[in-house]
Structures are given as C-alpha cells and as structure tokens.
Design a protein around this motif. Sequence first.
Motif, PDB file in Angstrom:
ATOM      1  N   PHE A 216       8.979  -4.662 -70.321  1.00 49.70           N
ATOM      2  CA  PHE A 216      10.163  -3.813 -70.192  1.00 49.70           C
ATOM      3  C   PHE A 216       9.821  -2.355 -70.468  1.00 49.70           C
ATOM      4  O   PHE A 216      10.249  -1.448 -69.736  1.00 49.70           O
ATOM      5  N   ILE A 217       9.047  -2.109 -71.511  1.00 46.91           N
ATOM      6  CA  ILE A 217       8.671  -0.736 -71.869  1.00 46.91           C
ATOM      7  C   ILE A 217       7.858  -0.096 -70.750  1.00 46.91           C
ATOM      8  O   ILE A 217       8.102   1.055 -70.353  1.00 46.91           O
ATOM      9  N   LYS A 218       6.895  -0.822 -70.211  1.00 45.57           N
ATOM     10  CA  LYS A 218       6.076  -0.293 -69.114  1.00 45.57           C
ATOM     11  C   LYS A 218       6.937   0.051 -67.907  1.00 45.57           C
ATOM     12  O   LYS A 218       6.730   1.082 -67.250  1.00 45.57           O
ATOM     13  N   ARG A 219       7.898  -0.823 -67.604  1.00 40.88           N
ATOM     14  CA  ARG A 219       8.783  -0.565 -66.465  1.00 40.88           C
ATOM     15  C   ARG A 219       9.627   0.695 -66.702  1.00 40.88           C
ATOM     16  O   ARG A 219       9.815   1.513 -65.798  1.00 40.88           O
ATOM     17  N   GLN A 220      10.103   0.854 -67.930  1.00 38.80           N
ATOM     18  CA  GLN A 220      10.902   2.038 -68.242  1.00 38.80           C
ATOM     19  C   GLN A 220      10.071   3.307 -68.143  1.00 38.80           C
ATOM     20  O   GLN A 220      10.532   4.315 -67.626  1.00 38.80           O
ATOM     21  N   VAL A 221       8.857   3.267 -68.650  1.00 41.71           N
ATOM     22  CA  VAL A 221       7.973   4.432 -68.590  1.00 41.71           C
ATOM     23  C   VAL A 221       7.717   4.818 -67.139  1.00 41.71           C
ATOM     24  O   VAL A 221       7.684   5.997 -66.784  1.00 41.71           O
ATOM     25  N   ARG A 222       7.570   3.819 -66.304  1.00 39.73           N
ATOM     26  CA  ARG A 222       7.279   4.056 -64.889  1.00 39.73           C
ATOM     27  C   ARG A 222       8.503   4.540 -64.116  1.00 39.73           C
ATOM     28  O   ARG A 222       8.408   5.449 -63.297  1.00 39.73           O
ATOM     29  N   GLU A 223       9.659   3.954 -64.395  1.00 38.66           N
ATOM     30  CA  GLU A 223      10.837   4.202 -63.561  1.00 38.66           C
ATOM     31  C   GLU A 223      11.815   5.214 -64.144  1.00 38.66           C
ATOM     32  O   GLU A 223      12.573   5.831 -63.394  1.00 38.66           O
ATOM     33  N   HIS A 228      12.985   7.797 -73.360  1.00 42.00           N
ATOM     34  CA  HIS A 228      11.699   7.593 -74.028  1.00 42.00           C
ATOM     35  C   HIS A 228      11.838   7.034 -75.446  1.00 42.00           C
ATOM     36  O   HIS A 228      10.848   6.921 -76.169  1.00 42.00           O
ATOM     37  N   LYS A 229      13.054   6.668 -75.841  1.00 39.09           N
ATOM     38  CA  LYS A 229      13.260   6.113 -77.176  1.00 39.09           C
ATOM     39  C   LYS A 229      13.662   4.640 -77.064  1.00 39.09           C
ATOM     40  O   LYS A 229      14.444   4.268 -76.191  1.00 39.09           O
ATOM     41  N   PHE A 230      13.129   3.825 -77.976  1.00 33.79           N
ATOM     42  CA  PHE A 230      13.374   2.381 -77.952  1.00 33.79           C
ATOM     43  C   PHE A 230      13.775   1.911 -79.349  1.00 33.79           C
ATOM     44  O   PHE A 230      13.083   2.194 -80.326  1.00 33.79           O
ATOM     45  N   MET A 231      14.876   1.184 -79.435  1.00 29.56           N
ATOM     46  CA  MET A 231      15.348   0.620 -80.695  1.00 29.56           C
ATOM     47  C   MET A 231      14.972  -0.864 -80.730  1.00 29.56           C
ATOM     48  O   MET A 231      15.490  -1.661 -79.940  1.00 29.56           O
TER      49      MET A 231
END
Length: 703
Positions: A216-223, A228-231
């Motif tokens: 999920f984090i990789k997808r968010q970084v890409r898209e 850029h913040k994750f809880m």
Amino acid sequence: MMIILVSFGCDSNSQTFTVYEKDVVVPLVFVNDASLHPLAEDLCDFFEQAVGIRPIITSEVSSKDKVVIAIDILKKTDDNIDFTITHKKNTITIKARSIEALYNANRYFFANYVDVNQFSIKTIDAVDKIMIPNNMDYKHSNDFEYRESYFPDNFNKQYRRWNATHTLEEEWALWGHNINKVVRVTPAMLAEVDGEINEEQFCFSSPELETALRKFIKRQVRENHKQHKFMIMPNDNAIVCQCDKCIAQGNTKTNASPAVFTLLNKFAKDFPEQQFFSTAYITTQVPPDFKLEENAGIMISTMAFPKGVVIETSNKKDVVRNTFTKWKNVTNKIYLWDYAINFDNYYELYPTVSIAQQNLKFYKNLGVTGVFMQGSEDLYSVFTDLKCYLYAQLLQDVEVNVNKEIAFFFKNKYPAAVSSLLTDYYTSIERLSFQSKKAMDIYGGISAAKKKYLNDSEFNSFYDRLIKTTDTLSNTEVKTMQPLLLALTFQKLEILRTSPSIGDTGYATITTDNVAELKPEVEELLVRLKKLKDATGIDVYNESGFTLNNYIHYWDTYIVATTYKNMLFGKKVKVLSKLDEDYPDSTLLTDGAVGFNDYYNNWLLVTRDSLSIEIDAADVKGSNKVEMTFLNNARHKIYLPQRIEVVIDGKKYETEIKDTESAIYKVVIPITVNPEDTTILINVVKQSKYANKSIACDELYFK
C-alpha cells in the motif's frame, strides 16, 4: 526560478522601495522554471486585483535597469525557515521551502505591503502605489511544522494558502483506525489472544500485515506522493496481540507499543521520504524502549488532559509534562491532537481560544512540532469561521494577539453594522472563560457553560440586539448572517429549556394549579429556527448526528403540544438510593425542565444503584396517576429500566418496561392516593444485565 521585473528603483538613502506606481511603474514577471509558472500567475492575479493592471509574464529580460523580484525554492536548511522576502539593490527575492509555502509568501507580501487580506481581495479600491522597506530581510518561521484547523473553511485550498494550514485529506495517506480500509485483511494478520484469533485487532508482528501495508505504501508513493504521512495504529480497543512473535518483541496484555513501533520503524527506515506516526492511545500510551527513526513520530491526544483550563496552572501540569517528556526520549517528531468545540452541541459557544493559546505555548515548549486541532470537520458549528481563522493564526505564531485578530476578523468578514457587537460579545466570553478556573469538557450540556462563562441575561441582550440589527441589513448581508443566527437561536432555546427557577420552567411560567403557560417567545424562536434551517440547509448539530429537524420535533411534541401539569412541581423528594457524583441534584425530577434525546441536559443519570424515591403523600393528594420519562441511548450506555414500582402505604402498583427502539419512553401508572396515606415510595428497577449501567429520568409527574 521566477523573476518579476519592476521598472523603478530607489536611491540608497530611501527608507522604502517602490514596487508599483500608477502610470509610472508596471511590473513584468519573468519565469524560467515551468514548475513555478503557476506562482507567476498567482502573483499576477493579486496585482490585477489590487491595482487593476495585470503584469505581463515574459521569458526574457531585455533591459538591465529593470528591478528584479526573484522567486525560488529554498534549499534545505536546519533553521526551519518557511519563506524569506529580501531586498538588495535592484533585487527583491522571495524564497520558500515548498510550492505551497511560496503561495503563502505571495499572500504575506500582499497582506503586509498592499493592505490586501483574504476577506477584502475582491472588494478593495485600486491601489496607486506599492512600496516595501528598503533592504528588507524578512524570515518567516511557523511555530509548528504541521498545522491543521479542522473546520469547514480549511477544506478550501485558497483558505489554506492564506492561512498556511494543512489538511489530512491531502497530507495523510493513512489516518486513524483505518488499516482495514487499505489492505485486504486475512486471518494471518489478526491478533492472537488466549491462543485464539481475535478479529477485532491486528498482530503487528505479522509478516502478512507488514507485506500488505508495504504494498500500500509503495502504491501511494507512486500514485499520490503528496500524501506522504501514514498513521499506523491499532484498532480502537484495548486488545493486544499475545502471539509468540509479539511477546518476544515485548508486548504485554495491555501494551502493544513494542510490536507497533517496531513495525513503524521498519517502514520509516525503508521509506525515508515519507513520515510515519502512531498515537499515544489505549494500548500504545507507553513509549517503546528504543528510539524511533527521524521520520517517525507520535501523535498525542489531549483527550485525557483537563479541558477548558490552562494546563500549566492546573493540578495536572506535571502529569501532562511527564507524558511528553517520556515520548521526547524516543522521538523529536511529536504531534498533538487537540479539541476546539463541544462535540455534544456544535452551537454551544465554547470560547476557549485564549486558553488554547496558553496551552499551545506550553505544548510547544514540551517539544510539540505539529498540531491537529479538531473542530466540526465539514459541518457548521457556531463561530466556526472565526475559530478556524484564530487557530490557523495561533499555529503559525502562538504569541499572536488573539483579541486583535478577533476584531480584525469580524471587521473584515461580517457586515459593518454587526461587527462591533460580535467583537465585543465574543471577546467578553473569551475573557470570562479564561478567568474562570472551572473545567469545561468537550462533551456535555449547557450547565458547564453557565458555570464558566455563559450569563443568561447578557446572552439574551446580545441576541436581541443582533436580531434587531440584522433586520436592518441588506438581503445579501442577511444571508451571510444566517448560519450564525441559526446557532444562536438554537442556543437561546436551549437556555430556555434548561433554566428552571421558582414558579418557572425556563420556557414557561407555572400557574397556581401547577399548569405551565408557554412563554410567547418560544414559538417565535421555533419559527425562526425552522426558517433559518430551511434557508441554510444546516441540520446536524452534534457529533452523534442529532438533527435540528428532530430537535424541533421534540419541542413541538413534548413542550408546545403537551401541557405540562405536575402536582409535584418544585417540591422536594427524598432519594433513598445513592446518586452519582456527577448527578447529585434530585430537583431535576421536579423542576419542569423537559429532557430530549440528549443525555446531558435535564436528565438525572443514575449508575451506582437502582433509583428509589420517597415522597410525602400530602404533596400529591388527589393525584390518580404517576408518569415518568426515561432515555434510551445505548451509544452512551444508558438503558431503560426493567420495571417501575409505586408503593403507597403498603399498596403496590407496578409496570414492566417494554422493549423499544424509541429514544424517549414514557411510563404511566394509575394509582390511588387516599386522604389518610402518608408516604409514597417509587422504585426504578434496573435490568439485571445492565446493573452497572446508567438509567436516565427527567420528570416525575403526579397528575
């Protein structure tokens, strides 16, 4: 880089530098970086609105005698500067650490040197001249790196650019207890408790959970790299995984921090450009015994801290300080989750901004670097625009003059005829609230407000003057006032509903035969509230989703259309059972103040015991029935009783309570009170399965 050229200069002895002068100087805008072109357009928009002429954007500079204003991105520094505005010789330079900070800088420039503000930009008269201090060297630093004032206005991008705020919708890819919304949960990701899988919590040592979150984090970084913040936080309960891996990492039955922050650190190390947080909440209140990565941090909720008081002068000061000190030992990235309104009543004025200012200073000194100030989200709350603005200013500079900003806001945002009235009243209740040492929780009824700042007569005088003044406004101005008038009208009705006195229920006067006569203003206020609700479309007035539509229905049904008559009105009853510490006042049963679906006004809550009441039979001689009304609110753990017993000198009358989903349940028990009877006992018996939960009763009627 973006360059703005101005064909005007100054001599070395001048105190000011002229940027624009009508018919003499018209700026040119030079851009050689496509990513900054929107900033050029943004600046040109302001020039055009301020002076009536739009500068030309060019990619070439043909003359060396032009004055240059250069805009660029600041290189990373350690001094936490957000933007700078400097002037040397023929060059004005505006730099900021990000694109959004450049938008903030543009607005700072025009607000300070053109006297344009976020409320006046579309209505100002044309400016003839723009000047700045010669050789200026301004550096702007915000007191907190993350600043969110969570009110409706903050959802507007232009508002955020004027007030330098953030929004979780843009900044956070994962927020709150929402892991299950971003990964497909499998049994291997779930907690193990007493050797069994528990579906209500995650195992933060689970390789499957780590893999799914990593994807999920990789997808968010890409898209969506802006988020850029994750809880990373457990579900909202006290369950802690007790599997072998979690125990090996240090989990206990009440502490999930070892496993949670181990996982958090893994992500922070592998994704150094992103930021990872958890919260000091329930099972993660204890800091781990290891340091967090530089891009990992904690968000500390003030939920357990005293509310409506200055923390540093309270008896909880050391407890609060120790909380932050412990987390400071493991991270320098400490965010605060604070609260700005009464969530049980969005229209209760809750004037605690001045108190919050002192607390923000305290928190800043304890190492807090970011603040999420929770308001009413996207719903209207009274003075929501003012509070959103004030908190936005405080999160930039905790030393800001709050009273000055209140006056500025009302002067620029509201019609001139009412601005002084609004300023005077709001600053007065802020002052009273600040001076009072009484706590005021973020949940609860109007009684706390009355103890702290709310004077009925002063509110009524303010309300009446505001209504009279509003009647003189134009249709356009009236429309801007309607949301505020709606909230204040609601509050006026609440004051009437919760202000009983001798011979008076607040909303009605009591005749000699114990019948309530409705005050004329009640129906007038209800008509006004209905009209304002229809005109604004505003309906929800608290976190529980209560609506004005239902509120008006309760007034119409339980007060306007029902004649209050009670032989016991204003008389004392003797409570034989133990009353709750927070609800010690048995006069709530005979004061004529009617309860609605809100547990926090006019209801007597009883938790410790079943309710037993003794009444002098002489006080209700001639009555032939008893009526009692109970609240049914499982969300707040308030349940209906099992049965009601009435015992009159040995004669027993009783009725069983039927199951119902209705929020308000009325019990009617036919009785006979003989002339010779002396004592009446009433027993409200709880359901056995809810023996330790609350029951709530408003009025005890004898008719």
